[in-house]
Write a protein that holds these residues in place. Structure first.
Motif: not given
Length: 199
Positions: A127, A129, A139-140, A143, A163
């Motif tokens: 993943q 981000r 950005s959403e 992701s 993260e």
């Protein structure tokens, strides 16, 4: 004869076990940005996996600044050279920071996955981000690409290690984007924990 056959099987099994290879295809987050390559987490991952009972040769095919397009263009020669059992794709952050269309990133990632699977290698997707430089909507959408692709292609999706690192300022470089050498052992252990059930 039976003992000889058993011994041969043990030798073959041991050879197969010791030849298990993982190719890390990534960008500066895996390439050891502003540090020696020996300090980068992929170089520490083999020992971290060994501590979990996995014998894996880790090949770091990461280059700082790489996009998914760069990774896609380099992939065939890396597969031919190393013939890895598994490939971890850690790419997309540079695409997102440059505002590349999500559809382009999706197509590149899917083509990479197809190329790897055509070589009978396992794909593991990380993943990614990005900061909201281009707004929350972008950005959403970016992701969400990763779980969608992982589901469509039936490949495992592992969490984005940054993260967990970015919340510790003492582990981050001044640019706010790259982990310091001090963070690399933790990242290697975190990645070993995520990868061990998959390898």
């Amino acid at each position: 004869m039976t003992r000889l056959l058993s011994l041969l099987l043990v030798v073959l099994f041991s050879a197969n076990a010791s030849s298990n290879t993982l190719l890390v295809l990534g960008d500066s987050l895996s390439a050891g940005y502003n540090m020696s390559i020996e300090q980068a987490w992929p170089n520490l991952l083999g020992d971290a996996l060994k501590n979990k009972g996995k014998s894996v040769t880790v090949i770091n095919g990461s280059i700082s600044g790489d996009t998914t397009g760069n990774g896609l263009s380099r992939l065939p020669s890396l597969l031919k050279q190393h013939n890895p059992d598994s490939v971890l794709i850690e790419l997309g952050a540079n695409d997102g920071l440059r505002g590349f269309p999500p559809q382009l990133v999706e197509n590149n990632l899917k083509t990479m996955i197809d190329t790897i699977q055509a070589q009978n290698s396992q794909v593991i997707l990380m993943q990614i981000r990005i900061p909201p430089n281009y707004g929350k909507r972008y950005s959403e959408a970016f992701s969400q690409l990763y779980p969608t692709i992982a589901s469509e292609k039936s490949v495992p999706l592992i969490p984005f290690f940054l993260e967990q690192v970015i919340v510790k300022p003492e582990w981050m470089m001044q640019d706010g984007l790259h982990p310091k050498p001090d963070a690399q052992p933790w990242i290697a252990d975190f990645m070993a924990e995520q990868l061990e059930p998959l390898l």
